[in-house]
Motif scaffolding. Structure first.
Motif, PDB file in Angstrom:
ATOM      1  N   LYS A  92      44.499  46.088  33.200  1.00  0.00           N
ATOM      2  CA  LYS A  92      44.450  46.880  34.426  1.00  0.00           C
ATOM      3  C   LYS A  92      45.183  46.184  35.571  1.00  0.00           C
ATOM      4  CE  LYS A  92      41.993  50.256  32.763  1.00  0.00           C
ATOM      5  NZ  LYS A  92      42.591  51.602  32.584  1.00  0.00           N
ATOM      6  N   LEU A  93      44.994  44.868  35.686  1.00  0.00           N
ATOM      7  CA  LEU A  93      45.666  44.136  36.757  1.00  0.00           C
ATOM      8  C   LEU A  93      47.177  44.160  36.542  1.00  0.00           C
ATOM      9  CD1 LEU A  93      45.275  42.383  39.321  1.00  0.00           C
ATOM     10  CD2 LEU A  93      45.296  40.385  37.813  1.00  0.00           C
ATOM     11  N   GLY A  94      47.615  43.958  35.305  1.00  0.00           N
ATOM     12  CA  GLY A  94      49.039  43.972  35.024  1.00  0.00           C
ATOM     13  C   GLY A  94      49.674  45.312  35.338  1.00  0.00           C
ATOM     14  N   ALA A 129      46.990  43.576  46.710  1.00  0.00           N
ATOM     15  CA  ALA A 129      46.696  44.999  46.571  1.00  0.00           C
ATOM     16  C   ALA A 129      46.251  45.337  45.150  1.00  0.00           C
ATOM     17  CB  ALA A 129      47.925  45.823  46.951  1.00  0.00           C
ATOM     18  N   ALA A 130      46.851  44.680  44.168  1.00  0.00           N
ATOM     19  CA  ALA A 130      46.465  44.925  42.775  1.00  0.00           C
ATOM     20  C   ALA A 130      45.037  44.454  42.505  1.00  0.00           C
ATOM     21  CB  ALA A 130      47.441  44.230  41.832  1.00  0.00           C
ATOM     22  N   ILE A 131      44.650  43.334  43.083  1.00  0.00           N
ATOM     23  CA  ILE A 131      43.278  42.833  42.926  1.00  0.00           C
ATOM     24  C   ILE A 131      42.282  43.849  43.484  1.00  0.00           C
ATOM     25  CG2 ILE A 131      41.643  41.088  43.755  1.00  0.00           C
ATOM     26  CD1 ILE A 131      43.959  39.039  43.506  1.00  0.00           C
ATOM     27  N   VAL A 132      42.569  44.381  44.662  1.00  0.00           N
ATOM     28  CA  VAL A 132      41.701  45.404  45.266  1.00  0.00           C
ATOM     29  C   VAL A 132      41.681  46.654  44.397  1.00  0.00           C
ATOM     30  CG1 VAL A 132      41.396  46.922  47.254  1.00  0.00           C
ATOM     31  CG2 VAL A 132      42.014  44.524  47.605  1.00  0.00           C
ATOM     32  N   ASP A 133      42.844  47.048  43.913  1.00  0.00           N
ATOM     33  CA  ASP A 133      42.974  48.238  43.081  1.00  0.00           C
ATOM     34  C   ASP A 133      42.061  48.156  41.863  1.00  0.00           C
ATOM     35  OD1 ASP A 133      44.050  50.689  42.388  1.00  0.00           O
ATOM     36  OD2 ASP A 133      45.799  49.839  41.391  1.00  0.00           O
ATOM     37  N   VAL A 134      42.082  47.004  41.170  1.00  0.00           N
ATOM     38  CA  VAL A 134      41.272  46.864  39.959  1.00  0.00           C
ATOM     39  C   VAL A 134      39.784  46.758  40.302  1.00  0.00           C
ATOM     40  CG1 VAL A 134      40.850  45.467  37.900  1.00  0.00           C
ATOM     41  CG2 VAL A 134      43.187  45.819  38.710  1.00  0.00           C
ATOM     42  N   ALA A 135      39.457  46.077  41.386  1.00  0.00           N
ATOM     43  CA  ALA A 135      38.044  46.002  41.798  1.00  0.00           C
ATOM     44  C   ALA A 135      37.480  47.398  42.037  1.00  0.00           C
ATOM     45  CB  ALA A 135      37.913  45.144  43.052  1.00  0.00           C
ATOM     46  N   GLN A 169      30.523  40.122  42.438  1.00  0.00           N
ATOM     47  CA  GLN A 169      30.254  38.892  43.187  1.00  0.00           C
ATOM     48  C   GLN A 169      29.600  37.831  42.318  1.00  0.00           C
ATOM     49  OE1 GLN A 169      31.609  38.820  46.233  1.00  0.00           O
ATOM     50  NE2 GLN A 169      32.229  40.901  45.674  1.00  0.00           N
ATOM     51  N   ARG A 170      29.178  38.211  41.139  1.00  0.00           N
ATOM     52  CA  ARG A 170      28.513  37.245  40.265  1.00  0.00           C
ATOM     53  C   ARG A 170      29.554  36.323  39.626  1.00  0.00           C
ATOM     54  NH1 ARG A 170      24.340  38.969  35.546  1.00  0.00           N
ATOM     55  NH2 ARG A 170      23.297  39.820  37.379  1.00  0.00           N
ATOM     56  N   PRO A 171      29.289  35.019  39.566  1.00  0.00           N
ATOM     57  CA  PRO A 171      30.203  34.109  38.856  1.00  0.00           C
ATOM     58  C   PRO A 171      30.372  34.568  37.408  1.00  0.00           C
ATOM     59  CG  PRO A 171      28.612  32.859  40.134  1.00  0.00           C
ATOM     60  CD  PRO A 171      28.155  34.295  40.184  1.00  0.00           C
ATOM     61  N   GLY A 172      31.585  34.535  36.933  1.00  0.00           N
ATOM     62  CA  GLY A 172      31.849  34.972  35.573  1.00  0.00           C
ATOM     63  C   GLY A 172      32.398  36.371  35.474  1.00  0.00           C
ATOM     64  N   ALA A 173      32.418  37.123  36.590  1.00  0.00           N
ATOM     65  CA  ALA A 173      33.046  38.444  36.572  1.00  0.00           C
ATOM     66  C   ALA A 173      34.512  38.285  36.161  1.00  0.00           C
ATOM     67  CB  ALA A 173      32.921  39.103  37.942  1.00  0.00           C
ATOM     68  N   PRO A 174      35.120  39.305  35.571  1.00  0.00           N
ATOM     69  CA  PRO A 174      36.475  39.166  35.029  1.00  0.00           C
ATOM     70  C   PRO A 174      37.470  38.598  36.040  1.00  0.00           C
ATOM     71  CG  PRO A 174      35.538  41.252  34.338  1.00  0.00           C
ATOM     72  CD  PRO A 174      34.573  40.654  35.326  1.00  0.00           C
ATOM     73  N   ALA A 205      42.821  35.171  40.358  1.00  0.00           N
ATOM     74  CA  ALA A 205      42.663  36.598  40.636  1.00  0.00           C
ATOM     75  C   ALA A 205      41.323  37.063  40.072  1.00  0.00           C
ATOM     76  CB  ALA A 205      43.800  37.391  40.016  1.00  0.00           C
ATOM     77  N   ALA A 206      40.473  37.615  40.927  1.00  0.00           N
ATOM     78  CA  ALA A 206      39.175  38.139  40.496  1.00  0.00           C
ATOM     79  C   ALA A 206      38.919  39.431  41.272  1.00  0.00           C
ATOM     80  CB  ALA A 206      38.081  37.104  40.710  1.00  0.00           C
ATOM     81  N   ALA A 207      38.018  39.387  42.236  1.00  0.00           N
ATOM     82  CA  ALA A 207      37.747  40.588  43.026  1.00  0.00           C
ATOM     83  C   ALA A 207      38.023  40.380  44.511  1.00  0.00           C
ATOM     84  CB  ALA A 207      36.296  41.036  42.832  1.00  0.00           C
ATOM     85  N   VAL A 208      38.422  39.165  44.893  1.00  0.00           N
ATOM     86  CA  VAL A 208      38.623  38.838  46.314  1.00  0.00           C
ATOM     87  C   VAL A 208      40.116  38.641  46.577  1.00  0.00           C
ATOM     88  CG1 VAL A 208      38.053  37.232  48.161  1.00  0.00           C
ATOM     89  CG2 VAL A 208      36.368  37.716  46.372  1.00  0.00           C
ATOM     90  N   PRO A 209      40.758  39.558  47.295  1.00  0.00           N
ATOM     91  CA  PRO A 209      42.203  39.438  47.517  1.00  0.00           C
ATOM     92  C   PRO A 209      42.604  38.223  48.337  1.00  0.00           C
ATOM     93  CG  PRO A 209      41.268  41.207  48.848  1.00  0.00           C
ATOM     94  CD  PRO A 209      40.194  40.781  47.902  1.00  0.00           C
ATOM     95  N   ALA A 210      41.679  37.674  49.122  1.00  0.00           N
ATOM     96  CA  ALA A 210      41.997  36.502  49.940  1.00  0.00           C
ATOM     97  C   ALA A 210      42.369  35.292  49.099  1.00  0.00           C
ATOM     98  CB  ALA A 210      40.809  36.160  50.846  1.00  0.00           C
TER      99      ALA A 210
END
Length: 268
Positions: A50-52, A72-78, A87-92, A177-182
């Motif tokens: 999905k990220l790719g 933007a891609a990180i936000v898109d997939v989240a 927000q849990r450690p271990g999320a994709p 890259a996870a769920a936080v675009p920062a």
């Protein structure tokens, strides 16, 4: 520009690496191995696909810098799985390497331990971020004491992973890259003069271990191998070394074989 690539799973499970190449964009992703609870019913392979796909689509706007594309891609997939606890450690999550050819330059961004190696008129340049491997040092050393496949190693790797994840996308830790675009603010970003680059490659850490972990080649030799035998030849050499050391007694590592991806480009 001549391009060739290969991606090979490390075992019977789904390949958690992902790659794509167009005439002006190259992307390599490496999904982070899951060892603990994740809070998400999607796995790393889903995340990298999905990220790719999102990176490719967003990068079509060539006015956007690669940092903006990745954020933007990180936000898109989240936004694709709001039902999951991201927000849990271990999320994709995934390491990312992108190269874009634009305005007579090779622009790049690296977030995590994807490696870009470039043969330029000024010499060889290697870009990679190994901060993740510097986390949980004591726990990694303990896991290295056990052979691959031993129950004690599996237990030690879970302890190591929990310590590692506690430092994910935090100052003093590592960025991915996870769920936080920062997190993209901490990526390695730069460019090469396209006319000064003879050849370059993007590799996931399953392929770069030929040089980084096994010390079985220099980066110059790795590029030569890519040029003569292609990415499949380089990955084949990695597998030969792994097969000769199946328990990790000589080359300490977390698993016998990792997903391995390499894309090679020649501008000559």
């Amino acid at each position: 520009m001549f391009l060739t690539g290969a991606t090979v799973p490390g075992g019977d499970a789904s390949n958690e690496d992902w790659m794509a190449a167009t005439p002006d964009l190259i992307v390599v992703l490496d999904g982070a191995t899951v060892r603990t609870e994740t809070g998400c019913h999607h796995g790393p392979a889903w995340y990298t696909r999905k990220l790719g796909a999102s990176i490719i689509a967003i990068a079509a706007d060539r006015q956007l810098a690669l940092s903006d594309v990745l954020a933007a891609a990180i936000v898109d997939v989240a936004n694709l799985h709001p039902e999951c606890d991201l927000q849990r450690p271990g999320a994709p999550s995934a390491a990312v390497g992108i190269v874009r050819v634009q305005d007579k330059a090779l622009h790049y961004i690296v977030l995590g331990d994807i490696t870009i190696v470039a043969d330029t008129t000024a010499g060889l340049e290697v870009i990679s971020d190994h901060r993740v491997s510097k986390t949980a040092a004591a726990e990694r050393a303990l896991a290295d004491q056990y052979p691959i496949g031993a129950p004690e190693k599996a237990d030690a790797l879970i302890v190591m992973k929990r310590v590692e994840l506690a430092l994910q996308n935090r100052e003093g830790g590592y960025w991915i890259a996870a769920a936080v675009p920062a997190a993209v603010d901490h990526a390695l970003v730069g460019e090469f003069d396209a006319d000064a680059v003879h050849q370059f490659a993007l590799l996931s850490d399953g392929a770069s271990r030929l040089v980084d972990d096994f010390k079985a080649a220099t980066w110059e030799e790795a590029l030569d191998l890519l040029a003569t035998s292609g990415p499949t030849g380089l990955i084949r050499r990695v597998r030969e070394i792994e097969d000769a050391d199946p328990l990790g007694e000589h080359y300490h590592r977390n698993k016998k074989s990792d997903d391995a991806t390499a894309i090679y480009a020649s501008t000559r």
